[in-house]
Design an enzyme around this catalytic site. Structure first.
Site, mmCIF file in Angstrom:
data_model
loop_
_atom_site.group_PDB
_atom_site.id
_atom_site.type_symbol
_atom_site.label_atom_id
_atom_site.label_comp_id
_atom_site.label_asym_id
_atom_site.label_seq_id
_atom_site.Cartn_x
_atom_site.Cartn_y
_atom_site.Cartn_z
ATOM 1 N N ILE A 264 0.847 -1.193 0.000
ATOM 2 C CA ILE A 264 0.000 0.000 0.000
ATOM 3 C C ILE A 264 0.882 1.242 0.000
ATOM 4 C CG2 ILE A 264 -1.705 1.338 1.333
ATOM 5 C CD1 ILE A 264 -1.533 -2.361 1.890
ATOM 6 N N CYS A 265 0.695 2.091 -1.004
ATOM 7 C CA CYS A 265 1.407 3.362 -1.112
ATOM 8 C C CYS A 265 2.922 3.142 -1.011
ATOM 9 C CB CYS A 265 0.887 4.335 -0.055
ATOM 10 S SG CYS A 265 1.508 6.019 -0.253
ATOM 11 N N MET A 266 3.573 3.746 -0.040
ATOM 12 C CA MET A 266 5.020 3.580 0.129
ATOM 13 C C MET A 266 5.358 2.111 0.400
ATOM 14 S SD MET A 266 7.282 5.422 3.044
ATOM 15 C CE MET A 266 9.022 5.754 2.893
ATOM 16 N N GLY B 52 3.812 -0.254 -0.936
ATOM 17 C CA GLY B 52 3.751 -0.848 -2.264
ATOM 18 C C GLY B 52 5.086 -0.707 -2.984
ATOM 19 N N THR C 80 -1.140 -1.296 -4.572
ATOM 20 C CA THR C 80 -2.293 -0.390 -4.489
ATOM 21 C C THR C 80 -1.802 1.013 -4.186
ATOM 22 O OG1 THR C 80 -2.645 -0.762 -2.131
ATOM 23 C CG2 THR C 80 -3.733 -2.277 -3.611
#
Lengths: 406, 300
Positions: free
Chosen positions: A149-151, A153, A173
């Site tokens: 997720i985000c960072m 990810g 994501t």
């Protein structure tokens, strides 16, 4: 000059009405605020199965396990992973459990001054690798499913490139991988300021300063309008509970280790090394072509932190032939918490993983056959809300381009 | 008072008599001393104990005073002393005059410098005062006042003084940057208010005044958001933000530098500087241990 016709009497009546409404709302609001409010986050039962330094691993067990490979969730270092388990009925973790997936979730904890020297390499090749090895050993499996997720990810992309043999499927994501864009304010600021100096000055980058930065991305909405909305609905108990829950999450911000913060800004935001496969961790180059496992890439159309331009190039740069981009009509957080995305996001991930469950001994694509691959339209399950997507497919080789999910 | 016109008043002789009796008293006091080393059990042959050392010091001290007083008791010398004393007020007056003149000259220079402050900076167009005020203030500070904080410090506390000066300098620069940042950040509010005023005027002229204030609020938020988006993407804002970040970091560095020194010298507590060194060592050690244990595990 013509004298304007202003209905002063109507305006005065409106003011009188508003005053009355405010009085009634204030009375109800005091009842709501003084009652017991359900504002707890992350109430899904779990156990801590692994701990290293400040990092711990949460384990969520479904009632009935339907997937062979567990799913490891890696959240960002910014804010906390409780976003994925916000409340019953609005929980990505809960949906995965309902689909029979064993879920492991990394809790990065709260870095202190002693963590200031911890680098991205320590996170990826240290903590993450140890956690993956722990899960593999526990379940006696060669690889796990990984979702970032985000960072987190971006960390997952780095990990999958460096340890492809340990990852069966990769789900990213709202993951920034291409930082060469001026669409998002964050990209502009990080490229043109020396923000990482603050991390060095404070020992770590303070979470509160990060939050202040995020508020400044849209002051009108995030500092003013948001709270105006709260006071307008302060007499609505459900609204207040949801608002407070989100408020708790958004301002629960651990600091970011200074070395990691600096490296992420310099290597990613300023030099854009990741998407070019030029980034180095622990003396090894992060080559995205090593990512040969299936890849599912989600991002938000209205994401002002990680805009689509920052996410959509990943599938084109990896070595995998089984990739899919899904663009949801939502923002950065909406993917996980909006009611609409609850039906689209987690169930889609579960189904996608299930499809690839039996595909253990995947045949490598035959280069000779690559040339004769044709394009054909795929029928997409309408109930999932997915629109048509272009599919280039063979028994072992498929690329699905981005589609917008409304 | 002129010392040349002074007459003999007989005070010299009286003073000489007093001096003689004081010298005799000191001499008698010294002769009484042989008794005191015995109190401490030390002998005169072994002048090693503290009492003997004290006695020796007393002897030399009293002999010095005796010599001095006896020379004073000589009327000729005494006359010289009195003449010297007559010169003291003149000397003091002269010194005071010099000091005062010097101070006034320095003050005059400062006043002249202050009156010229800003003249060295570029002649800004103050019609556009909003844009250049902060830049002007910073340049005036850097050209006219910062140099005082960079005067080399002297003496035992010179390092502390330099650190204090640096802290004052960095704090001033940070405050200037922060003020500029806050000002720039407030511009959209100002502009949104102006736009709203225009809109309401137009609506009033058309007789199209809305009765619901929520609509006005929504309109205002939308306008404000638009102005903020324009500002926040601009290179000018990014530059101001970067300056604020840099000046904050430099101020914190100067503050910590001074604080670490004070804490280190005054209190028995480790500073962040000490702890950071320790943390780094621990971090590197842990990394090494993990690496070695991995190697051991892979060898097994």
């Amino acid at each position: 000059m013509n004298k304007p016709k202003i209905a002063v009497d109507l305006i005065l009546n409106k003011i009188a009405e508003s005053t009355e409404k405010v009085k009634v709302r204030a009375q109800k609001a005091s009842e709501v605020l003084l009652s017991s409010l359900e504002t707890d986050l992350a109430v899904t039962p779990h156990e801590i199965v692994y701990q290293e330094d400040r990092v711990s691993l949460k384990y969520y067990k479904p009632e009935k396990v339907k997937h062979k490979f567990p799913l490891l969730l890696v959240y960002a270092l910014i804010n906390r992973e409780t976003m994925l388990d916000l409340q019953p009925g609005r929980s990505v973790v809960e949906t995965f459990l309902k689909n029979g997936i064993e879920v492991y979730m990394v809790d990065w904890g709260y870095p202190t001054r002693k963590d200031q020297f911890v680098t991205i390499d320590d996170h990826v090749n240290g903590y993450m690798d140890n956690i993956v090895d722990f899960i593999r050993k526990k379940h006696d499996i060669p690889h796990v499913n990984l979702m970032g997720i985000c960072m987190g990810g971006a960390f997952s992309v780095m990990y999958s490139a460096l340890h492809p043999e340990k990852i069966k499927n990769l789900v990213t994501t709202v993951t920034p991988t291409n930082f060469d864009t001026d669409t998002g304010l964050l990209h502009i600021w990080m490229k043109n300021t020396q923000a990482f100096m603050m991390g060095e000055s404070y020992g770590n980058m303070p979470g509160d300063l990060m939050n202040l930065g995020f508020l400044l991305l849209n002051p009108a909405r995030l500092i003013i309008d948001k709270y105006v909305g709260f006071f307008e609905n302060i007499d609505n108990k459900d609204f207040v509970e949801n608002f407070v829950r989100m408020e708790k999450w958004i301002f629960d911000s651990p600091d970011i280790p200074a070395a990691t913060f600096k490296q992420f800004i310099e290597d990613c935001y300023q030099k854009n090394l990741l998407i070019q496969s030029k980034m180095e961790l622990g003396g090894k180059r992060v080559d995205l072509k090593n990512i040969t496992m299936p890849l599912l890439n989600f991002y938000g159309k209205f994401d002002h932190l990680v805009p689509p331009e920052a996410c959509e190039l990943l599938t084109k740069h990896v070595g995998s032939k089984d990739t899919e981009d899904i663009c949801l009509n939502t923002g950065h957080i909406g993917i996980y918490v909006s009611s609409k995305c609850q039906e689209l996001f987690a169930p889609k991930v579960a189904a996608w993983l299930k499809e690839r469950e039996s595909d253990e001994k995947k045949a490598k694509p035959d280069p000779a056959k690559k040339k004769v691959l044709g394009k054909k339209k795929a029928n997409i399950n309408k109930t999932s809300g997915l629109v048509k997507n272009t599919l280039s497919k063979s028994s072992s080789n498929k690329k699905i381009s981005a589609k917008t999910v409304k | 008072m002129d010392g040349k016109d002074k007459k003999q008043t007989g005070a010299e002789e009286m003073f000489a008599d007093w001096m003689k009796s004081a010298t005799d008293f000191l001499g008698g006091l010294t002769k009484m001393q042989p008794g005191w080393p015995d109190m401490f059990g030390s002998t005169a042959d072994t002048p090693k104990g503290p009492a003997q050392k004290s006695k020796k010091a007393w002897d030399s001290g009293s002999k010095y005073f005796q010599a001095l007083f006896s020379s004073f008791s000589n009327p000729e010398n005494l006359s010289g002393v009195f003449k010297g004393m007559d010169a003291v007020p003149d000397f003091m007056t002269s010194i005071t005059q010099q000091t005062w003149d010097g101070f006034l000259e320095l003050q005059k220079q400062w006043m002249e410098r202050a009156s010229k402050a800003g003249q060295q900076t570029k002649a800004y167009n103050f019609d556009d005062i909003d844009q250049d005020t902060f830049k002007t203030i910073r340049e005036i500070y850097e050209n006219e006042f910062q140099k005082f904080l960079k005067i080399p410090a002297l003496g035992l506390n010179r390092f502390h003084q330099e650190k204090i000066n640096r802290l004052i300098d960095k704090y001033t620069l940070f405050q200037t940057s922060l003020a500029e940042f806050l000002y720039v950040f407030s511009i959209p509010l100002e502009k949104a208010s102006a736009v709203m005023q225009e809109n309401i005027e137009q609506m009033a002229e058309q007789g199209d005044i809305n009765h619901d204030f929520k609509d006005y609020y929504n309109m205002w938020v939308k306008v404000l958001e638009g102005h903020y988006m324009t500002l926040l993407k601009s290179s000018e804002y990014t530059q101001v933000m970067d300056n604020t970040i840099k000046s904050l970091v430099q101020y914190r560095e100067a503050k910590n530098d001074l604080l670490c020194d004070v804490l280190q010298q005054q209190f028995p507590v480790p500073t962040n500087r000490d702890m950071d060194e320790l943390y780094k060592e621990i971090y590197l050690l842990k990394k090494k241990v993990k690496e070695l244990s991995r190697q051991v595990n892979s060898d097994q």
